[in-house]
Design a protein around this motif. Sequence first.
Motif, mmCIF file in Angstrom:
data_model
loop_
_atom_site.group_PDB
_atom_site.id
_atom_site.type_symbol
_atom_site.label_atom_id
_atom_site.label_comp_id
_atom_site.label_asym_id
_atom_site.label_seq_id
_atom_site.Cartn_x
_atom_site.Cartn_y
_atom_site.Cartn_z
ATOM 1 N N GLY A 16 0.898 -1.368 0.021
ATOM 2 C CA GLY A 16 -0.090 0.086 0.044
ATOM 3 C C GLY A 16 1.109 1.461 -0.129
ATOM 4 N N HIS A 18 2.198 4.308 -1.539
ATOM 5 C CA HIS A 18 1.977 5.094 -2.904
ATOM 6 C C HIS A 18 3.365 5.624 -3.237
ATOM 7 C CE1 HIS A 18 -2.303 6.137 -1.914
ATOM 8 N NE2 HIS A 18 -2.050 4.829 -1.853
ATOM 9 N N PHE A 21 5.113 2.961 -5.351
ATOM 10 C CA PHE A 21 4.471 2.770 -6.483
ATOM 11 C C PHE A 21 4.649 3.966 -7.618
ATOM 12 C CE2 PHE A 21 0.599 2.535 -9.422
ATOM 13 C CZ PHE A 21 0.561 1.343 -9.903
ATOM 14 N N GLY A 22 4.615 5.240 -7.112
ATOM 15 C CA GLY A 22 4.931 6.311 -7.811
ATOM 16 C C GLY A 22 6.453 6.320 -8.313
ATOM 17 N N ARG A 23 7.547 5.557 -7.646
ATOM 18 C CA ARG A 23 8.669 5.398 -8.283
ATOM 19 C C ARG A 23 8.695 4.204 -9.490
ATOM 20 N NH1 ARG A 23 13.202 4.601 -4.125
ATOM 21 N NH2 ARG A 23 14.643 4.719 -5.975
ATOM 22 N N TYR A 25 6.442 3.814 -11.206
ATOM 23 C CA TYR A 25 5.908 4.570 -12.558
ATOM 24 C C TYR A 25 6.502 5.523 -13.137
ATOM 25 C CZ TYR A 25 3.133 8.173 -14.987
ATOM 26 O OH TYR A 25 2.565 9.069 -15.940
ATOM 27 N N TRP A 58 -1.797 -1.641 -10.094
ATOM 28 C CA TRP A 58 -1.771 -1.131 -8.633
ATOM 29 C C TRP A 58 -2.781 -2.379 -7.920
ATOM 30 C CZ3 TRP A 58 -0.158 1.218 -4.344
ATOM 31 C CH2 TRP A 58 -1.040 1.330 -3.337
ATOM 32 N N LYS B 37 1.034 11.132 -13.458
ATOM 33 C CA LYS B 37 1.230 10.457 -12.347
ATOM 34 C C LYS B 37 0.251 10.919 -11.215
ATOM 35 C CE LYS B 37 4.955 9.891 -9.010
ATOM 36 N NZ LYS B 37 6.384 10.220 -8.827
ATOM 37 N N LEU B 40 -3.268 9.585 -11.586
ATOM 38 C CA LEU B 40 -3.188 8.093 -11.314
ATOM 39 C C LEU B 40 -3.208 7.954 -9.626
ATOM 40 C CD1 LEU B 40 -2.437 5.045 -11.886
ATOM 41 C CD2 LEU B 40 -0.245 5.723 -11.711
ATOM 42 N N LEU B 41 -2.230 8.551 -8.964
ATOM 43 C CA LEU B 41 -2.173 8.538 -7.440
ATOM 44 C C LEU B 41 -3.414 9.034 -6.732
ATOM 45 C CD1 LEU B 41 1.594 9.215 -6.784
ATOM 46 C CD2 LEU B 41 0.515 7.110 -6.903
ATOM 47 N N ILE B 44 -6.073 6.502 -7.356
ATOM 48 C CA ILE B 44 -5.575 5.130 -6.349
ATOM 49 C C ILE B 44 -6.444 5.445 -5.040
ATOM 50 C CG2 ILE B 44 -3.908 3.967 -5.018
ATOM 51 C CD1 ILE B 44 -2.333 4.028 -7.763
ATOM 52 N N GLN B 48 -9.639 3.882 -2.823
ATOM 53 C CA GLN B 48 -9.405 3.317 -1.530
ATOM 54 C C GLN B 48 -10.278 4.093 -0.568
ATOM 55 O OE1 GLN B 48 -5.299 4.184 -1.033
ATOM 56 N NE2 GLN B 48 -4.761 2.066 -1.298
ATOM 57 N N PRO B 115 0.867 -0.758 8.436
ATOM 58 C CA PRO B 115 1.373 0.033 7.215
ATOM 59 C C PRO B 115 -0.014 0.245 6.121
ATOM 60 C CG PRO B 115 2.371 -1.846 7.162
ATOM 61 C CD PRO B 115 1.582 -2.063 8.438
ATOM 62 N N LEU B 116 -1.018 0.869 6.425
ATOM 63 C CA LEU B 116 -2.168 0.798 5.613
ATOM 64 C C LEU B 116 -2.086 2.255 4.757
ATOM 65 C CD1 LEU B 116 -4.832 -0.253 7.903
ATOM 66 C CD2 LEU B 116 -3.917 -1.821 6.205
ATOM 67 N N PRO B 117 -2.807 1.946 3.407
ATOM 68 C CA PRO B 117 -3.020 3.315 2.754
ATOM 69 C C PRO B 117 -3.787 4.366 3.609
ATOM 70 C CG PRO B 117 -3.848 1.504 1.655
ATOM 71 C CD PRO B 117 -3.556 0.884 2.921
#
Lengths: 181, 245
Positions: A16, A18, A21-23, A25, A58, B37, B40-41, B44, B48, B115-117
């Motif tokens: 999880g 981010h 994941f950005g890296r 990308y 993802w 980017k 996209l983030l 995401i 969630q 370690p959650l989003p």
Amino acid sequence: MKEEQVQKLVQQAARGNHEAFGRIYDLYAPQVFNFVLSRVRNKQQAEDILQTVFLKAWNSLAKYQPNPKAKFSTWLFQIANFTVIDYWRTKKEVVELDKLENLAEFAVEPKLYENYDFLWQAFEELPADYATILHLRFIQDLDVSECAQVLGKTHVGIRVMQHRALKSLKKILSKNGHDTF
Amino acid sequence: MTPSNSNNGRKKISDERLTSLLKKSPASFKFNQKRIKESLLGQIEEQQLNKAAELIKERTKVSFLKRHRLATAFGTAILVAAGSGAALSQAGIYQPASTINALGHVQEEVMLKLPLPAAQKADIQMRVAENRARKLEQALEQSESPHTRTEALHESSEIMSQAIDQISGSKQKQVERGRSEAADKYSTMLERLAELANQQEQKVEELIESGVVTDNNAELNNHLSKIKSLRLKAEAQIELTSTEQ
């Protein structure tokens, strides 16, 4: 970046993270974008598909199984290939030639790109699977094993397809008067 | 493969020449990597948040039958725990109610450390803050022990403070990314926290005025000023970010 470092980022992203994941990308977006753009030949659509590819990646990270024989990028290309296939399958309208963009406008090296115009024109005339295999093998530099994984074929199948694709490309170049250079 | 000759004597392209040409071809194109980017983030995080919202909905939509079964199972567990706890408490070893309560806190703390989003963490923090506020209310109204009340006051304001900080930070990130929809969801959480703080303020003020609880007056006043400043902080965060939006 080494594959081991990439795999560490993948593990972090799967938990999880981010930023990790950005890296990922940052690392692979250009390659995936170039591949997608070569298939759809429209910048806006290629950008949309690129975002879809990474969003799918993802959402599927938990299912990703590292394979010692294939890099993480192989998995991304596999998703990109399926996404492009889906895109063509769901696209109802037939793409007209004037809707295909002149990619030289977006090329990092436009002049150099124009020098290869004859090759890209021949590429456009190739059947989609032939263009895909040539792009993956020689432009993205994936080996036979990686291509087999991306396209879901055997090694022999990839070699046969590659042979036919090259033969077909030569035939088109010859028809267009570019058979010797 | 060697180059083959065409009819006019010119060398025809070989497979090697063609593949080397493909490898050298400039197939690199410019695109808006940064914008995609960010989008996209943001997508995401929004995904969630929606998942977290669906989870909450699902939890509240537990069928009557399931609730009945759960209640029966939970009741049995409580009876077993209370039964064995009562035996132990008679022996002067421990108190069943405080043990069940302490187990809940441990679970909450473990969940908060996962370690959650950001979206899921914010959701958990919201629920923990609500839970602690409820426990504080119970402690203030029902507990005979000044120590339990002091502990509940301290934990409640600490958890509330953590939740406001975390959710404000997550909201700020969404605002910076231009994801107003996701930012609004965090705003709703902040509004709920401000409302909780407001309810606590009223309750504590009432208790001080009524003079029912006399042992904890200093702590109650201290908590009142803490919770007031937390409410103001939450409200300021809602205002601040919505002005920026």
